[in-house]
Design a protein around this motif. Structure first.
Motif, PDB file in Angstrom:
ATOM      1  N   GLY A  33       0.624  -1.164   0.039  1.00 27.62           N
ATOM      2  CA  GLY A  33       0.095   0.050  -0.071  1.00 27.62           C
ATOM      3  C   GLY A  33       0.892   1.408   0.071  1.00 27.62           C
ATOM      4  N   LEU A  34       2.115   1.349  -0.050  1.00 27.63           N
ATOM      5  CA  LEU A  34       2.926   2.229  -0.077  1.00 27.63           C
ATOM      6  C   LEU A  34       3.483   2.559  -1.301  1.00 27.63           C
ATOM      7  CD1 LEU A  34       5.093   1.633   3.165  1.00 27.63           C
ATOM      8  CD2 LEU A  34       3.037   3.057   3.166  1.00 27.63           C
ATOM      9  N   ASP A  35       3.699   4.202  -1.678  1.00 26.03           N
ATOM     10  CA  ASP A  35       4.173   4.468  -2.960  1.00 26.03           C
ATOM     11  C   ASP A  35       5.770   4.542  -3.021  1.00 26.03           C
ATOM     12  OD1 ASP A  35       1.721   5.116  -4.038  1.00 26.03           O
ATOM     13  OD2 ASP A  35       1.689   7.078  -3.042  1.00 26.03           O
ATOM     14  N   SER A  36       6.602   4.297  -3.854  1.00 23.95           N
ATOM     15  CA  SER A  36       7.917   4.355  -4.042  1.00 23.95           C
ATOM     16  C   SER A  36       8.443   5.704  -3.396  1.00 23.95           C
ATOM     17  CB  SER A  36       8.555   4.281  -5.402  1.00 23.95           C
ATOM     18  OG  SER A  36       8.066   3.232  -6.127  1.00 23.95           O
ATOM     19  N   SER A  37       7.737   6.699  -3.162  1.00 21.92           N
ATOM     20  CA  SER A  37       8.233   8.091  -2.620  1.00 21.92           C
ATOM     21  C   SER A  37       8.206   7.848  -1.186  1.00 21.92           C
ATOM     22  CB  SER A  37       7.626   9.266  -3.317  1.00 21.92           C
ATOM     23  OG  SER A  37       6.212   9.024  -3.049  1.00 21.92           O
ATOM     24  N   SER A  38       7.495   6.921  -0.492  1.00 22.42           N
ATOM     25  CA  SER A  38       7.227   6.793   0.897  1.00 22.42           C
ATOM     26  C   SER A  38       8.602   6.704   1.621  1.00 22.42           C
ATOM     27  CB  SER A  38       6.507   5.698   1.275  1.00 22.42           C
ATOM     28  OG  SER A  38       6.351   5.443   2.697  1.00 22.42           O
ATOM     29  N   GLU A  39       8.539   7.567   2.677  1.00 21.57           N
ATOM     30  CA  GLU A  39       9.896   7.503   3.633  1.00 21.57           C
ATOM     31  C   GLU A  39      10.185   6.051   4.207  1.00 21.57           C
ATOM     32  OE1 GLU A  39      13.141   8.504   5.788  1.00 21.57           O
ATOM     33  OE2 GLU A  39      12.480   9.508   4.025  1.00 21.57           O
ATOM     34  N   LEU A  40       8.978   5.269   4.424  1.00 25.99           N
ATOM     35  CA  LEU A  40       8.916   3.899   4.972  1.00 25.99           C
ATOM     36  C   LEU A  40       9.614   3.026   4.076  1.00 25.99           C
ATOM     37  CD1 LEU A  40       5.490   3.688   6.656  1.00 25.99           C
ATOM     38  CD2 LEU A  40       7.779   3.956   7.674  1.00 25.99           C
ATOM     39  N   VAL A  41       9.193   3.262   2.689  1.00 28.33           N
ATOM     40  CA  VAL A  41       9.937   2.455   1.572  1.00 28.33           C
ATOM     41  C   VAL A  41      11.381   2.538   1.522  1.00 28.33           C
ATOM     42  CG1 VAL A  41       9.868   2.144  -0.777  1.00 28.33           C
ATOM     43  CG2 VAL A  41       7.711   2.309   0.398  1.00 28.33           C
TER      44      VAL A  41
END
Length: 392
Positions: A75-83
């Motif tokens: 559910g996360l985008d590539s730009s997410s800090e978590l990713v």
């Protein structure tokens, strides 16, 4: 008439646990005799993927082809800090140039949903083999504070695995059932602390009779058992570096093995005061490969985890502020998740909430899956008095 079974699933970062309701009895799915199924998949250059217990051995031999903790990406985008943090902490090559992260494996690219689907499908197959029926539907749990895209991602993964998700239940609500609170109707303010493999979730739940209503959620999506393993491994690697100037973190295979051995140390320290850690040819000193042999005790590990436990405390305190509850307003504190067996975690919770009101589930690692399995009765022909659950 062919009986229908609905699968209850706790899809976790470190492990997946599932069960079915047979009459009023919970029967858990097993992988090689163990109900805790590693959420690990090995994807070879050619041939079929290997999932679960059989994939564990490949983590050391082929870390760049072995995927774990995929739940952290759903559910996360590539730009997410978590990713970005995930990418920095893994040996797996990730493509972050696409809108959603993709695993770049030698056999081809795979999306996180595809990896999750392989794990869910494996669990479904194990269940069908054990219970002798085809399983088409499931109740699954999800973190109360999951990212906005998580729900759609896990639904897509389940469809790929040929399962219809008939219900998605907040993990703390499922945990409340595993704590058997529905057997004791009453009016309570409950805090559920779920310390799992990848996340720490804390939820405020109000019980009114058989009605459970989550009124507040909080959590840290980079705080779980995996992070304790990494912190302990980094501390040990730091000691080795100080003595030998050898950096264990730079050699992927050795580092992966050290993290896995630290996971075992963590589990052992939940029941004993100290435990040995041994690893052959772990580092180089004086031009020769050297074995790592040491004894890790609880004080050493707890120093390595001090910053993480501070974050546990902050998450709980933040939830209390947002709900307007004082610690003394809480009638019961439920501890679930494998990490809740760790003594320093229990002590950290007790430093914020009343120690005499803390109750740990009998089998904390299985608790959320047990609650999900109980809730499958609402979607099968099984009649059962179940609590009225209100979703957030």
């Amino acid at each position: 008439m062919t009986r229908e079974l609905v699968l209850g699933i706790d899809f976790g970062s470190a492990s997946t646990i599932a069960g079915v309701l047979v009459g009023s009895r919970i029967e858990l799915v097993q992988d090689a005799g163990d109900s805790v199924i590693p959420s690990v998949i090995y994807v070879p250059d050619r041939g079929d993927s290997v999932v679960g217990r059989r994939a564990i051995a490949h983590q050391i031999a082929e870390p760049s082809n072995t995927i774990r903790s995929v739940k952290r990406l759903l559910g996360l985008d590539s730009s997410s800090e978590l990713v970005r943090r995930f990418a920095a902490s893994t040996a797996l090559p990730l493509d972050l140039t696409t809108p959603r992260p993709m695993f770049k494996l030698r056999s081809g690219a795979q999306a996180p949903e595809q990896v999750a689907a392989a794990i869910i499908g494996y669990v479904r197959t194990l269940a069908e083999q054990r219970f002798g029926v085809r399983i088409r539907r499931a109740v699954m749990t999800m973190s109360a504070g999951a990212p906005p895209g998580y729900r759609d991602a896990i639904i897509r993964a389940s469809k790929i695995a040929h399962l219809e998700l008939v219900d998605l239940i907040a993990e703390p609500v499922a945990a409340s059932l595993a704590l058997d609170l529905h057997s004791y109707p009453g009016n309570r303010r409950i805090i559920v602390c779920d310390f799992g493999g990848s996340t720490f979730d804390v939820s405020a739940v109000v019980q009114q009779g058989l009605r459970f209503t989550p009124v507040g959620v909080g959590g840290d999506h980079l705080l779980g058992g995996d992070d304790l393993d990494d912190a302990l491994a980094n501390t040990i690697a730091g000691v080795v570096y100080k003595k030998t100037r050898y950096d264990m973190t730079r050699e992927v295979t050795r580092w992966t093995e050290l993290v896995l051995r630290c996971e075992n140390v963590k589990r052992q320290l939940s029941v004993v005061e100290n435990t040995p850690l041994a690893m052959r040819e772990a580092f180089t000193a004086d031009g020769k490969r050297q074995d790592l042999r040491t004894v890790v005790d609880r004080p050493f590990a707890e120093r390595a985890w001090a910053t993480l436990m501070h974050r546990v405390r902050e998450v709980i305190q933040d939830l209390l502020v947002r709900t307007g509850w004082a610690p003394e307003d809480v009638d019961l504190v439920g501890l679930v998740g494998g990490g809740s067996m760790i003594p320093v975690f229990q002590a950290t919770v007790a430093s914020v909430l009343p120690a005499d009101r803390i109750r740990r589930a009998d089998q904390p690692e299985l608790a959320v899956a047990q609650g999900a399995t109980l809730l499958t009765a609402r979607h099968s022909r099984t009649s059962s008095e179940l609590p009225n659950l209100v979703a957030t």
